[in-house]
Design a protein around this motif. Structure first.
Motif, PDB file in Angstrom:
ATOM      1  N   VAL A  50       0.836  -1.206   0.000  1.00 11.23           N
ATOM      2  CA  VAL A  50       0.000   0.000   0.000  1.00 11.23           C
ATOM      3  C   VAL A  50       0.870   1.256   0.000  1.00 11.23           C
ATOM      4  O   VAL A  50       0.644   2.180  -0.787  1.00 11.23           O
ATOM      5  CB  VAL A  50      -0.969   0.000   1.207  1.00 11.23           C
ATOM      6  N   ALA A  51       1.876   1.293   0.860  1.00  9.95           N
ATOM      7  CA  ALA A  51       2.707   2.496   1.007  1.00  9.95           C
ATOM      8  C   ALA A  51       3.389   2.885  -0.294  1.00  9.95           C
ATOM      9  O   ALA A  51       3.399   4.062  -0.667  1.00  9.95           O
ATOM     10  CB  ALA A  51       3.736   2.289   2.111  1.00  9.95           C
ATOM     11  N   GLN A  52       3.944   1.919  -0.990  1.00 15.21           N
ATOM     12  CA  GLN A  52       4.671   2.284  -2.204  1.00 15.21           C
ATOM     13  C   GLN A  52       3.755   2.627  -3.373  1.00 15.21           C
ATOM     14  O   GLN A  52       4.183   3.262  -4.331  1.00 15.21           O
ATOM     15  CB  GLN A  52       5.683   1.214  -2.574  1.00 15.21           C
ATOM     16  N   SER A  53       2.472   2.265  -3.293  1.00 14.72           N
ATOM     17  CA  SER A  53       1.547   2.595  -4.382  1.00 14.72           C
ATOM     18  C   SER A  53       0.836   3.934  -4.171  1.00 14.72           C
ATOM     19  O   SER A  53       0.215   4.451  -5.101  1.00 14.72           O
ATOM     20  CB  SER A  53       0.505   1.488  -4.547  1.00 14.72           C
ATOM     21  N   LEU A  54       0.914   4.506  -2.977  1.00 11.16           N
ATOM     22  CA  LEU A  54       0.168   5.737  -2.682  1.00 11.16           C
ATOM     23  C   LEU A  54       0.443   6.892  -3.645  1.00 11.16           C
ATOM     24  O   LEU A  54      -0.511   7.529  -4.104  1.00 11.16           O
ATOM     25  CB  LEU A  54       0.421   6.199  -1.251  1.00 11.16           C
ATOM     26  N   PRO A  55       1.699   7.217  -3.945  1.00 14.38           N
ATOM     27  CA  PRO A  55       1.929   8.383  -4.803  1.00 14.38           C
ATOM     28  C   PRO A  55       1.274   8.292  -6.173  1.00 14.38           C
ATOM     29  O   PRO A  55       1.039   9.313  -6.813  1.00 14.38           O
ATOM     30  CB  PRO A  55       3.458   8.436  -4.925  1.00 14.38           C
ATOM     31  N   GLN A  56       0.947   7.094  -6.640  1.00 12.91           N
ATOM     32  CA  GLN A  56       0.307   6.946  -7.940  1.00 12.91           C
ATOM     33  C   GLN A  56      -1.222   6.982  -7.839  1.00 12.91           C
ATOM     34  O   GLN A  56      -1.910   6.915  -8.844  1.00 12.91           O
ATOM     35  CB  GLN A  56       0.733   5.619  -8.586  1.00 12.91           C
ATOM     36  N   ARG A  57      -1.753   7.089  -6.656  1.00 15.58           N
ATOM     37  CA  ARG A  57      -3.201   7.087  -6.447  1.00 15.58           C
ATOM     38  C   ARG A  57      -3.694   8.520  -6.211  1.00 15.58           C
ATOM     39  O   ARG A  57      -2.931   9.397  -5.835  1.00 15.58           O
ATOM     40  CB  ARG A  57      -3.553   6.231  -5.236  1.00 15.58           C
ATOM     41  N   TRP A  62      -5.467   8.395  -0.280  1.00 18.37           N
ATOM     42  CA  TRP A  62      -4.282   8.096   0.526  1.00 18.37           C
ATOM     43  C   TRP A  62      -4.637   7.696   1.956  1.00 18.37           C
ATOM     44  O   TRP A  62      -4.212   6.662   2.450  1.00 18.37           O
ATOM     45  CB  TRP A  62      -3.333   9.276   0.545  1.00 18.37           C
ATOM     46  N   ARG A  63      -5.365   8.542   2.659  1.00 19.87           N
ATOM     47  CA  ARG A  63      -5.673   8.260   4.068  1.00 19.87           C
ATOM     48  C   ARG A  63      -6.490   6.976   4.234  1.00 19.87           C
ATOM     49  O   ARG A  63      -6.117   6.125   5.037  1.00 19.87           O
ATOM     50  CB  ARG A  63      -6.372   9.436   4.746  1.00 19.87           C
ATOM     51  N   PRO A  64      -7.586   6.807   3.496  1.00 20.45           N
ATOM     52  CA  PRO A  64      -8.360   5.575   3.688  1.00 20.45           C
ATOM     53  C   PRO A  64      -7.549   4.304   3.403  1.00 20.45           C
ATOM     54  O   PRO A  64      -7.657   3.323   4.127  1.00 20.45           O
ATOM     55  CB  PRO A  64      -9.529   5.699   2.713  1.00 20.45           C
ATOM     56  N   GLU A  65      -6.732   4.331   2.357  1.00 23.09           N
ATOM     57  CA  GLU A  65      -5.957   3.133   2.027  1.00 23.09           C
ATOM     58  C   GLU A  65      -4.858   2.881   3.049  1.00 23.09           C
ATOM     59  O   GLU A  65      -4.664   1.747   3.492  1.00 23.09           O
ATOM     60  CB  GLU A  65      -5.380   3.257   0.618  1.00 23.09           C
TER      61      GLU A  65
END
Length: 165
Positions: A50-57, A62-65
């Motif tokens: 999850v952490a490494q995919s956040l910047p692409q979302r 961000w917060r919910p995931e």
């Protein structure tokens, strides 16, 4: 804790290295884990995914995931770091590969020792995608997880202790 450490491990400025075969985890990392150790290992792996995919979302996700895999205090820290990085035109690239070597569970707290492979990840210029840093192949990481009242494990802290793995 800075976002680069959370998402890309300890990184040093350099261009990405040529693609090399992944390093196998130490033999003790391949041992079978039961019960709480297995749950902790799975939760720790989900955190990195999850952490490494956040910047692409999208920012609103961000917060919910992140809240599904990290404690609220760590979520707040990581979101603040992500915002700072966005303001500075920095993003992350590549993948981090956890290689868990030990899991210690003590009641509602657990510590994961990880000899993480971050050699194909790092920080990049958000506009061009050009790498600014590259991680290392054997990055010693200690992840502290907490068992929530709802029954799940969440990462509460990521540390990069001195030493080799």
């Amino acid at each position: 804790m800075v976002l680069a450490a959370v998402l890309a491990g300890c990184a040093t400025p350099a261009p990405p290295p040529p693609q090399a075969p992944a390093i196998s985890p130490p033999p003790q990392a391949q041992s079978h884990r039961d019960g709480a150790q297995a749950e902790v290992s799975e939760a720790y792996g989900r955190f990195w995914s999850v952490a490494q995919s956040l910047p692409q979302r999208p920012v609103e996700r961000w917060r919910p995931e992140l809240s599904t895999v990290a404690t609220s205090r760590l979520v707040d820290t990581m979101l603040a770091n992500l915002a700072r990085h966005r303001e500075r035109g920095i993003t992350v690239y590549g993948e981090i590969h956890p290689r868990i070597t030990d899991v210690r569970v003590e009641g509602s707290r657990a510590v994961v020792t990880d000899c993480q492979d971050a050699s194909r990840s790092g920080q990049a210029d958000a506009r061009t995608g050009d790498p600014r840093t590259v991680g290392i192949a054997r990055n010693l990481v200690a992840g502290t997880l907490e068992h929530t009242p709802e029954g799940s494990w969440r990462v509460a802290r990521i540390d990069y202790p001195d030493g080799d793995c």
